[in-house]
Write a protein that holds these residues in place. Structure first.
Motif, PDB file in Angstrom:
ATOM      1  N   ALA A 311       0.819  -1.215   0.000  1.00 22.48           N
ATOM      2  CA  ALA A 311       0.000   0.000   0.000  1.00 22.48           C
ATOM      3  C   ALA A 311       0.852   1.265   0.000  1.00 22.48           C
ATOM      4  N   THR A 312       2.101   1.143   0.435  1.00 21.55           N
ATOM      5  CA  THR A 312       2.950   2.337   0.472  1.00 21.55           C
ATOM      6  C   THR A 312       3.524   2.661  -0.905  1.00 21.55           C
ATOM      7  N   TYR A 313       3.300   1.754  -1.866  1.00 23.58           N
ATOM      8  CA  TYR A 313       3.802   1.997  -3.210  1.00 23.58           C
ATOM      9  C   TYR A 313       3.013   3.144  -3.838  1.00 23.58           C
ATOM     10  N   ARG A 314       3.690   4.173  -4.243  1.00 28.72           N
ATOM     11  CA  ARG A 314       3.009   5.319  -4.855  1.00 28.72           C
ATOM     12  C   ARG A 314       3.792   5.754  -6.066  1.00 28.72           C
ATOM     13  N   ARG A 315       3.070   5.991  -7.142  1.00 28.30           N
ATOM     14  CA  ARG A 315       3.766   6.395  -8.352  1.00 28.30           C
ATOM     15  C   ARG A 315       4.621   7.645  -8.146  1.00 28.30           C
ATOM     16  N   THR A 316       4.029   8.634  -7.502  1.00 31.57           N
ATOM     17  CA  THR A 316       4.752   9.901  -7.378  1.00 31.57           C
ATOM     18  C   THR A 316       6.036   9.713  -6.580  1.00 31.57           C
ATOM     19  N   LYS A 317       5.943   8.903  -5.533  1.00 28.70           N
ATOM     20  CA  LYS A 317       7.116   8.650  -4.715  1.00 28.70           C
ATOM     21  C   LYS A 317       8.180   7.938  -5.550  1.00 28.70           C
ATOM     22  N   THR A 318       7.746   6.963  -6.296  1.00 28.76           N
ATOM     23  CA  THR A 318       8.683   6.244  -7.156  1.00 28.76           C
ATOM     24  C   THR A 318       9.329   7.207  -8.147  1.00 28.76           C
ATOM     25  N   GLY A 319       8.523   8.130  -8.667  1.00 30.00           N
ATOM     26  CA  GLY A 319       9.045   9.110  -9.600  1.00 30.00           C
ATOM     27  C   GLY A 319      10.161   9.946  -8.980  1.00 30.00           C
ATOM     28  N   ASP A 320       9.945  10.400  -7.749  1.00 32.61           N
ATOM     29  CA  ASP A 320      10.976  11.170  -7.046  1.00 32.61           C
ATOM     30  C   ASP A 320      12.243  10.350  -6.889  1.00 32.61           C
ATOM     31  N   GLN A 321      12.032   9.085  -6.544  1.00 38.59           N
ATOM     32  CA  GLN A 321      13.158   8.202  -6.332  1.00 38.59           C
ATOM     33  C   GLN A 321      13.960   8.033  -7.626  1.00 38.59           C
ATOM     34  N   LEU A 322      13.255   7.839  -8.708  1.00 38.09           N
ATOM     35  CA  LEU A 322      13.909   7.693 -10.006  1.00 38.09           C
ATOM     36  C   LEU A 322      14.775   8.907 -10.275  1.00 38.09           C
ATOM     37  N   GLU A 323      14.187  10.066 -10.045  1.00 35.65           N
ATOM     38  CA  GLU A 323      14.910  11.287 -10.323  1.00 35.65           C
ATOM     39  C   GLU A 323      16.154  11.392  -9.452  1.00 35.65           C
ATOM     40  N   SER A 324      16.027  11.056  -8.188  1.00 36.02           N
ATOM     41  CA  SER A 324      17.169  11.231  -7.298  1.00 36.02           C
ATOM     42  C   SER A 324      18.316  10.287  -7.664  1.00 36.02           C
ATOM     43  N   PHE A 325      18.003   9.128  -8.218  1.00 41.39           N
ATOM     44  CA  PHE A 325      19.085   8.231  -8.642  1.00 41.39           C
ATOM     45  C   PHE A 325      19.625   8.597 -10.021  1.00 41.39           C
ATOM     46  N   TYR A 326      18.708   8.849 -10.954  1.00 40.90           N
ATOM     47  CA  TYR A 326      19.175   9.072 -12.330  1.00 40.90           C
ATOM     48  C   TYR A 326      19.882  10.417 -12.497  1.00 40.90           C
ATOM     49  N   LYS A 327      19.633  11.342 -11.559  1.00 41.10           N
ATOM     50  CA  LYS A 327      20.324  12.631 -11.709  1.00 41.10           C
ATOM     51  C   LYS A 327      21.816  12.521 -11.380  1.00 41.10           C
ATOM     52  N   THR A 328      22.228  11.398 -10.781  1.00 46.61           N
ATOM     53  CA  THR A 328      23.656  11.204 -10.490  1.00 46.61           C
ATOM     54  C   THR A 328      24.422  10.698 -11.717  1.00 46.61           C
ATOM     55  N   ILE A 329      23.698  10.449 -12.803  1.00 45.64           N
ATOM     56  CA  ILE A 329      24.320   9.858 -13.992  1.00 45.64           C
ATOM     57  C   ILE A 329      24.602  10.945 -15.034  1.00 45.64           C
ATOM     58  N   PRO A 330      25.862  11.060 -15.515  1.00 44.69           N
ATOM     59  CA  PRO A 330      26.161  12.070 -16.536  1.00 44.69           C
ATOM     60  C   PRO A 330      25.382  11.817 -17.829  1.00 44.69           C
ATOM     61  N   LYS A 331      25.178  12.894 -18.560  1.00 39.79           N
ATOM     62  CA  LYS A 331      24.360  12.849 -19.774  1.00 39.79           C
ATOM     63  C   LYS A 331      24.763  11.768 -20.771  1.00 39.79           C
ATOM     64  N   ASP A 332      26.076  11.642 -21.004  1.00 35.24           N
ATOM     65  CA  ASP A 332      26.479  10.681 -22.039  1.00 35.24           C
ATOM     66  C   ASP A 332      26.083   9.265 -21.648  1.00 35.24           C
ATOM     67  N   LEU A 333      26.181   8.958 -20.352  1.00 36.30           N
ATOM     68  CA  LEU A 333      25.788   7.621 -19.918  1.00 36.30           C
ATOM     69  C   LEU A 333      24.274   7.440 -19.968  1.00 36.30           C
ATOM     70  N   LEU A 334      23.541   8.503 -19.618  1.00 37.90           N
ATOM     71  CA  LEU A 334      22.075   8.419 -19.716  1.00 37.90           C
ATOM     72  C   LEU A 334      21.670   8.153 -21.152  1.00 37.90           C
ATOM     73  N   GLY A 335      22.372   8.824 -22.076  1.00 38.08           N
ATOM     74  CA  GLY A 335      22.081   8.616 -23.491  1.00 38.08           C
ATOM     75  C   GLY A 335      22.327   7.170 -23.902  1.00 38.08           C
ATOM     76  N   LYS A 336      23.438   6.594 -23.408  1.00 38.70           N
ATOM     77  CA  LYS A 336      23.730   5.196 -23.727  1.00 38.70           C
ATOM     78  C   LYS A 336      22.685   4.258 -23.127  1.00 38.70           C
ATOM     79  N   LEU A 337      22.313   4.579 -21.893  1.00 38.67           N
ATOM     80  CA  LEU A 337      21.323   3.765 -21.195  1.00 38.67           C
ATOM     81  C   LEU A 337      20.000   3.767 -21.951  1.00 38.67           C
TER      82      LEU A 337
END
Ligand SMILES: *[C@@H]1O[C@H](CO)[C@@H](O)[C@H](O)[C@H]1NC(C)=O
Ligand SMILES: *[C@@H]1O[C@H](CO)[C@@H](O)[C@H](O)[C@H]1NC(C)=O
Ligand SMILES: *[C@@H]1O[C@H](CO)[C@@H](O)[C@H](O)[C@H]1NC(C)=O
Length: 366
Positions: A311-337
């Motif tokens: 029940a604690t699973y929430r899309r918005t929360k997951t979205g924040d989490q995604l952002e907080s992890f993926y923002k640590t990745i430089p652009k070129d690697l994000l592009g490759k990913l």
């Protein structure tokens, strides 16, 4: 502005859903596809595909703040959404086939992710981190050998270790036997937003305890991708950062020389969706509805209660989490990913992720 957009999407989709599903639903029964498709050999890439539905209902993770859209949609709408998922997959496969990106046939020995149940004539392709443990529980109970019908009575660890021997996988059959089952059984696959799953795999294997992954992957990842690590240093492999993990995934040697572990492998590599004609594509984003549908269709909804998504699973929360992890990745690697996983986005009709848009402009995509 976020809220306004979402409300608009919600209402728009709701109206569409009602109108379209009324119009279309009478044309199709729950599972059956037009005979030209369902009678064909399932191991051979297809030529035919469904007629395009006139309107589309898009269900992307971003459109589902706390599942409010899902709650407003009825069973018939979901039935329509599932049909549209199948249609989209077929259309994409057809394109890939035209571009000669798809092998003609897949041998049974490559179908080791497909769980077989002969009594219910159903096949399920499991993908780790997509409701995999719970669906395995269901299939274990269906074997009739579990002495329980309560999925949660089967411990997660046992499901993957000691109880695994009770499950049958399609790669244990000959090509002919596998083809026959693929032709006559219902075929299910559950997928999830691909980069969300990648993060989920990272968290599960490298943040939470997983001695095997730390030893098998963690040590190597740290040695290869962490600055200032030297040969004489002892490495536990239990503190891999998300950035190091992404370095590993996007390194050309990984895919070419060792291949992807099932936790980060493409859905298409695990489940061959352009060869196996799935009857149902479930999505993690609508997992409760999709699982209920499966249980009802197999007439086991009275027998088995599927554990509800936490029940604690929430899309918005997951979205924040995604952002907080993926923002640590430089652009070129994000592009490759993005390039690595875009085919799964494409096949299963997931939109370009909002959390990538913030760091990687669409023009960086190509
Ligand atoms: C179910 O019970 C029987 C009889 O006690 C036992 O032999 C069997 O191992 C049990 N099955 C499982 C999966 O524990
Ligand atoms: C290697 O790491 C060890 C332990 O951190 C350190 O004591 C040693 O000086 C390092 N050697 C080199 C050549 O950097
Ligand atoms: C749901 O998730 C939360 C946080 O991840 C956890 O504390 C809780 O025990 C979970 N509940 C169930 C029923 O799994």
């Amino acid at each position: 502005p976020m809220r306004v957009r979402m409300r608009k999407v919600t209402l728009g989709n709701l109206v569409l859903a009602v109108v379209v599903s009324l119009a279309i639903l009478s044309l199709y029964s729950m599972w059956s596809l037009p005979p030209s498709i369902s009678n064909r050999s399932k191991l051979v890439a297809r030529k035919d595909f469904l007629q395009k539905p006139k309107k589309t209902i898009k269900l992307s993770p971003e459109d589902q703040p706390m599942g409010s859209l899902l709650k407003q949609l009825g069973e018939r709408d979901f039935d329509y959404i599932r049909k549209e998922r199948l249609y989209n997959l077929r259309r994409k496969c057809e394109k890939a086939e035209e571009a000669k990106l798809i092998k003609k046939e897949v041998p049974a020995k490559k179908l080791g992710h497909i769980i077989v149940n002969d009594q219910y004539k159903v096949l399920f392709c499991y993908i780790p981190k997509v409701a995999c443990t719970n669906m395995k529980r269901v299939f274990l109970i269906l074997t009739g050998q579990m002495n329980t019908t309560n999925p949660l009575a089967l411990k997660s660890k046992d499901v993957h270790m000691s109880l695994d021997k009770y499950l049958t996988y399609l790669d244990s059959y000959s090509d002919e036997e596998a083809a026959e089952k693929l032709r006559t059984y219902k075929k299910l696959i559950f997928v999830r937003e691909p980069l969300e799953r990648l993060l989920s795999a990272y968290r599960n294997k490298f943040i939470e305890k997983s001695a095997y992954f730390h030893k098998r992957f963690g040590r190597r990842i740290v040695r290869k991708f962490r600055d200032g690590v030297n040969k004489s240093q002892e490495i536990q492999g239990n503190d891999v950062t998300f950035l190091e993990f992404v370095h590993y995934i996007t390194d050309e040697n990984t895919m070419e020389n060792e291949g992807f572990n099932e936790h980060w492998a493409h859905y298409s590599a695990l489940c061959h969706p352009c060869h196996v004609q799935y009857d149902l594509i479930g999505k993690y984003e609508s997992i409760d509805e999709d699982v209920n549908f499966v249980l009802k269709d197999l007439k086991i909804d009275e027998l088995i209660k599927f554990p509800k998504r936490n029940a604690t699973y929430r899309r918005t929360k997951t979205g924040d989490q995604l952002e907080s992890f993926y923002k640590t990745i430089p652009k070129d690697l994000l592009g490759k990913l993005w390039k690595i996983y875009r085919s799964d986005y494409n096949l299963f009709d997931y939109p370009y992720p909002q959390f990538l848009e913030k760091f990687l402009a669409p023009e960086d995509e190509v």
